[in-house]
Design an enzyme around this catalytic site. Structure first.
Site, PDB file in Angstrom:
ATOM      1  N   HIS A 235       0.814  -1.225   0.000  1.00 45.11           N
ATOM      2  CA  HIS A 235       0.000   0.000   0.000  1.00 45.11           C
ATOM      3  C   HIS A 235       0.847   1.274   0.000  1.00 45.11           C
ATOM      4  CE1 HIS A 235      -3.408  -2.601   0.695  1.00 45.11           C
ATOM      5  NE2 HIS A 235      -2.845  -3.067   1.784  1.00 45.11           N
ATOM      6  N   ARG A 291      -1.040  18.667   1.927  1.00 52.52           N
ATOM      7  CA  ARG A 291       0.376  19.052   1.847  1.00 52.52           C
ATOM      8  C   ARG A 291       0.858  18.819   0.422  1.00 52.52           C
ATOM      9  NH1 ARG A 291       2.377  13.951   1.310  1.00 52.52           N
ATOM     10  NH2 ARG A 291       1.404  12.306   2.539  1.00 52.52           N
TER      11      ARG A 291
END
Length: 660
Positions: A235, A291
């Site tokens: 992942h 971000r």
């Protein structure tokens, strides 16, 4: 525009931010832990200040220390980079209280998107597509199991505060749900201090596609197209590209519009990423990263814009420089993340000194973002990424070609790396065709993660030539130190006893005039000015990279890495003790849990110690049924690779008989 910028980060992102700030005439201030005193990002800044011990919690995650340093340094703004404090609303609040500009979104936007559950609830109200699932507050196991059954198996359990695959479990049946839920919650609590989870339908072959968004304080919001991040292991992203291959223009526009709507719904400002999973013609909101992303360079390559410059200008109150209609999409870009990790050991991080770290020269088609150089140490305390290779071309095929060449031009010696894996992924027909799903690496593990096998005779011959050349270069002109096999009135034979950890490969070498004879083949080698070697074997020349470090030869030849060990005559005899009687640390790390006691009977595969290193959790298990004789570690203790953590006595069965 502010005049001074403190970069509250390290490594390649700190170097990358400093590069843009310097071009804009903004003075840069670096911060560094004790482990990073000589790091590249410290050298890249105009000034640098120490902020504490090596452990991130005592330095890069220490909000008070960073704010105090910013005050002392006279910083007008702070850029958090990514990771560490970049998505921490308390840090944004602390900057505001100190009168320092935070280069990022408002704390309220971070809080809204920081929880997967609340973010999905907000997206549901904004009509952004969501996967079927449960994102609410109820957390009792029976209720969550009922929700999983309602959604339909397979489902995925995710930590509400999670990221990077931690606190995530895929469950195929109701019978496995309770165990998976307990495991996910334990990992979530350890990683994020929050054991809450959500449950969603699990897509069998999803693509991971994210959209770069940007918003200013004047009400403007745009997207800069999408990135495909489907090449993942555990992942976590390995390669990313922009635009997403095979995506229709209608899908592109729909995703972009949904991403902008999501950003506006939360009152977003600055750079952000809306992540989607896609299958067929459908796409579903996954999460928002508040971000700058690791993979932002591919967006910069296809648009021609510097996203860090956009961040700084927006933080200074300026409007976005262009409208949506003026954002171009030129060519194709691919980014490869080069990690210090060992794919053959389930991607375990690799730490140590970089005996050699070489990347290809930058050009219009190849960009290198890194925070490491030869001689630096890959620390246990931080992320294992060494560099990002970003390649651009007018077409995807051209970008792939540049990437293949760039990877072939890299060498990593001293630590294990995923360099060869990256090369195999780029060369794989399925990846070359485009449109892979997130299960691609795991599904193709037999091909992608397979070892090199035994080194062929050509490689062994080149390795022998490299050793002779490197030794000659190391000894210089002193004839007493020479090991060039030139003797008077005799022709000595030297046997190089190469091993690769599984087998031995003796290679005989004799001097033949100005050349060497390797077995029955004639060869020669010479050092090039750039540190590589030019090697000839039976008259055929090739250029290789070779490093001999503590009796380990790292040979990079034709895009493949070979690590061959020579015997160390000064080394002590190997310990022949059977390793089954003890549990040792596979890498240096921090012991977070010890779940066994002395005199306790354990079974093979039972978790005994939990170790954390470089953002990775290792659950160390018993190698066999046994009784614990001694526990030699404790939570909070730093341990070294090979250190004995648990020692075993007699087997469990024998202990039971003895007790009877």
């Amino acid at each position: 525009m502010f005049r001074t910028l403190l970069i509250a980060n390290r490594g390649e992102i700190a170097c990358r931010i400093a590069r843009t700030a310097r071009r804009m005439g903004v003075e840069t201030i670096a911060v560094y832990s004790e482990a990073d005193a000589h790091a590249l990002h410290v050298q890249a800044a105009d000034r640098a200040y120490p902020i504490g011990p090596a452990a991130a919690r005592d330095s890069y995650l220490n909000i008070l220390r960073i704010i105090e340093t910013a005050r002392i340094a006279g910083a007008e703004a702070i850029h958090p980079g990514y990771g560490f404090l970049s998505e921490n609303p308390a840090f944004a609040d602390a900057c505001a209280e100190a009168g320092i500009i935070f280069v990022g979104p408002p704390a309220a936007a971070m809080r809204a998107m920081g929880s997967k559950a609340s973010a999905k609830a907000l997206m549901e109200r904004t009509d952004v597509p969501l996967l079927p699932g449960y994102h609410g507050e109820r957390q009792d196991p029976e209720f969550l199991a009922d929700q999983a059954a309602r959604v339909g198996f397979p489902v995925v359990i995710k930590a509400v505060a999670g990221g990077g695959g931690r606190g995530m479990r895929v469950v195929s049946s109701a019978a496995d749900f309770a165990t998976a839920l307990g495991s996910a919650r334990q990992e979530a609590a350890s990683s994020f201090g929050d054991d809450r989870v959500l449950v969603e339908r699990y897509l069998q072959r999803p693509r991971h596609i994210e959209v770069q968004v940007f918003a200013d304080t004047h009400g403007n919001a745009v997207h800069l197209f999408e990135r495909d991040c489907s090449a993942q292991r555990r992942h976590q992203k390995v390669l990313e590209e922009a635009p997403a291959p095979g995506l229709s223009e209608a899908q592109r526009q729909a995703m972009g519009a949904a991403a902008v709507a999501a950003a506006k719904a939360v009152g977003y400002v600055g750079a952000g990423t809306i992540e989607f999973v896609a299958e067929g013609n459908g796409f579903f909101f996954l999460e928002m990263n508040t971000r700058l992303q690791v993979e932002h360079p591919v967006t910069e390559m296809i648009t021609g814009f510097d996203l860090v410059e956009w961040q700084l200008r927006v933080a200074a109150g300026e409007p976005l420089p262009v409208a949506q209609s003026a954002i171009p999409l030129n060519g194709h870009a691919i980014e490869a993340r080069l990690y210090a990790e060992d794919p053959s050991r389930d991607f375990a991080p690799s730490v140590g000194r970089l005996a050699l770290f070489r990347t290809p020269p930058e050009s219009a088609s190849v960009r290198i973002d890194t925070g490491f150089a030869t001689g630096d140490t890959v620390s246990i305390h931080y992320d294992a990424m060494l560099a990002k290779l970003i390649c651009h071309g007018p077409t995807r095929d051209a970008a792939l070609h540049h990437m293949s060449q760039a990877l072939a031009g890299c060498t990593v010696a001293g630590v294990a790396s995923n360099l060869d894996l990256l090369g195999r992924i780029v060369a794989h027909p399925a990846f070359a065709a485009g449109g892979i799903d997130t299960g691609f690496i795991a599904r193709e593990a037999a091909t992608l993660l397979a070892g090199q096998g035994a080194p062929p005779s050509d490689v062994l011959a080149v390795a022998a030539l490299a050793v002779m050349c490197l030794e000659a270069r190391a000894t210089g002109d002193d004839p007493w130190d020479a090991r060039d096999l030139w003797w008077i009135n005799t022709t000595p034979v030297r046997v190089l006893e190469f091993t690769d950890g599984t087998a031995g490969y003796p290679v005989s070498v004799t001097r033949d005039g100005d050349a060497w004879r390797i077995g029955d083949r004639l060869g020669s080698a010479e050092a090039l000015p750039d540190g590589r070697l030019r090697v000839a074997l039976d008259g055929v020349w090739r250029t290789v990279s070779a490093t001999l470090d503590h009796h380990v030869l790292t040979l990079r030849d034709n895009g493949l890495t070979w690590r061959l060990t020579l015997p160390d005559p000064l080394a002590a005899a190997d310990d022949e003790e059977d390793a089954a009687d003890r549990l040792v640390a596979p890498i240096p790390g921090l012991v977070t849990q010890v779940v066994v006691a002395e005199n306790e009977a354990v079974t093979r595969g039972q978790v005994l110690v939990v170790l954390e290193a470089m953002k990775t959790v290792f659950r160390l298990t018993a190698p066999a049924d046994a009784v614990v004789a001694k526990v030699s570690c404790a939570p909070g203790e730093m341990v070294q690779e090979g250190q004995v953590l648990v020692a075993f006595g007699e087997e469990a069965g024998e202990a039971a008989e003895a007790g009877a």
